[in-house]
Structures are given as C-alpha cells and as structure tokens.
Design a protein around this motif. Structure first.
Motif, PDB file in Angstrom:
ATOM      1  N   TYR A  47       5.295  -0.780  -3.363  1.00 55.66           N
ATOM      2  CA  TYR A  47       4.044  -0.633  -4.124  1.00 55.66           C
ATOM      3  C   TYR A  47       3.880   0.820  -4.597  1.00 55.66           C
ATOM      4  O   TYR A  47       3.563   1.073  -5.766  1.00 55.66           O
ATOM      5  N   PHE A  80       0.211  -7.099  -0.876  1.00 55.94           N
ATOM      6  CA  PHE A  80      -0.023  -6.732  -2.280  1.00 55.94           C
ATOM      7  C   PHE A  80      -1.398  -7.181  -2.755  1.00 55.94           C
ATOM      8  O   PHE A  80      -2.088  -6.459  -3.474  1.00 55.94           O
ATOM      9  N   GLY A  84      -3.812  -4.356  -3.665  1.00 52.04           N
ATOM     10  CA  GLY A  84      -3.978  -4.437  -5.111  1.00 52.04           C
ATOM     11  C   GLY A  84      -5.365  -4.867  -5.529  1.00 52.04           C
ATOM     12  O   GLY A  84      -5.629  -5.065  -6.704  1.00 52.04           O
ATOM     13  N   TYR A 132      -2.591  -1.468 -11.166  1.00 58.39           N
ATOM     14  CA  TYR A 132      -1.817  -2.000 -10.049  1.00 58.39           C
ATOM     15  C   TYR A 132      -2.567  -3.085  -9.282  1.00 58.39           C
ATOM     16  O   TYR A 132      -2.400  -3.231  -8.081  1.00 58.39           O
TER      17      TYR A 132
END
Length: 187
Positions: A47, A80, A84, A132
């Motif tokens: 990431y 994520f 995120g 992101y």
C-alpha cells in the motif's frame, strides 16, 4: 526479475486473535520489519509503495492445498479496505469474495485437508482512486483442476456443483436447465 518480500504463513486451522481490527491499525503506517512478520505488514508495504511510487503492486499468495491462501487474500483485502477508508462504505472484501457463488460451486471440492477447497487459482485486482481509496475489484479464475471431474482420491469428492445438481434433480426448475438427458456416473 523478482523483487520483494516473502512471508511464509502457516494455517493453524483455528481462529486466532491476530487478524482483528486493532491489529490492522497497529500495522497501518509501520515500516516493514518494525513489527512481527504478518500478512498486514506485507499489505502495508504494498500500500505504501503504491502511494509513494504511484505504481501498481502485487501480492502473490501461494501454497499447497489447505495452506490458507484464500484466507490470507481475504485478510489482505480487509487491510486495504480498512486503511483505504472503504471498509464500512462498501465492504469490498465481502463483495469480492462473494462475487461469484456459482464459480465457487463449480470450482470448490472436498479434499482430505479441507471440506471446501478451492481447486482453481484466483487473480484479484483491486482498484484505487487518486486518494488511495478502493473503488472496485475484479476477480479472475484460472487453472481449474479438470481431473477431479472423472477421479477423486479416497475421502475426497467431486466439485460441489455435481452434488448440488443431483440434489436438485427433482425440483421443477431443474427441467428448465436442459440437463435431464445427461447422466453423471462416478468412476
């Protein structure tokens, strides 16, 4: 040329408290090597490199049957989705993993190590926006184990779909599938 980090994970065949939300937050923002090896450390490094270098990243999860590849991929997606900013908004992990129940029935079978073992590979592509945040995902499957259709080892079963079709053969909807003229005989 391969460049990257290798993490060896072992399936303990039981739930451990090392994949909870607080563990995700503990690994988020950390540098590789600052904490114990973990799938979240690998996901954090990918990431960070994606954000820093603005280049696509890959995490390859490999292992033999029953090693926990699907579960490890699920934990990486949960990481994520949480870091995120999309875990509560879209629950992307659940959407990706449940995106094709028919494919799961066609591609999963009982093995001696796992009652619901995936007998095909998965390529999961997660899309991020410029901030992101996860904006979508795509799952592709490949290398379906074809030999299982005609042969199963002792204590193993064919793909789930065969047993589901046999169990539903008496339902009125089954006639509409046009499968009544075919016979499946185990070898």
């Amino acid at each position: 040329l391969f460049e990257g980090i290798v993490l060896v994970a072992i399936n303990p065949y039981e739930q451990l408290p090392i994949y909870e939300q607080d563990v995700i937050y503990a690994y988020s923002g950390q540098n590789m090597g600052d904490m114990d090896p973990h799938i979240f450390a690998v996901a954090e490094e990918a990431y960070k490199q994606m954000a820093r270098d603005e280049k696509n990243q890959s995490i390859i999860v490999s292992g033999e049957s029953g090693a926990g590849k699907t579960v490890s991929a699920k934990y990486a997606m949960r990481f994520f989705a949480t870091v995120g900013g999309s875990a509560s908004e879209t629950n992307i992990e659940a959407k990706v993993l449940a995106s094709s129940p028919i494919m799961e029935a066609i591609g999963n079978a009982k093995t001696t190590r796992n009652d619901n073992s995936s007998r095909f590979g998965k390529y999961i592509q997660i899309g991020f926006d410029k901030r992101y945040h996860i904006i979508g995902a795509n799952m592709r499957t490949y290398l379906l184990e074809k030999s299982r259709v005609v042969f199963q080892a002792e204590d193993e079963r064919n793909y789930h779909i065969f047993y589901q079709l046999c169990a539903s053969a008496c339902l009125p909807e089954f006639k509409d599938l046009g499968l009544s003229k075919y016979f499946y005989l185990p070898v």
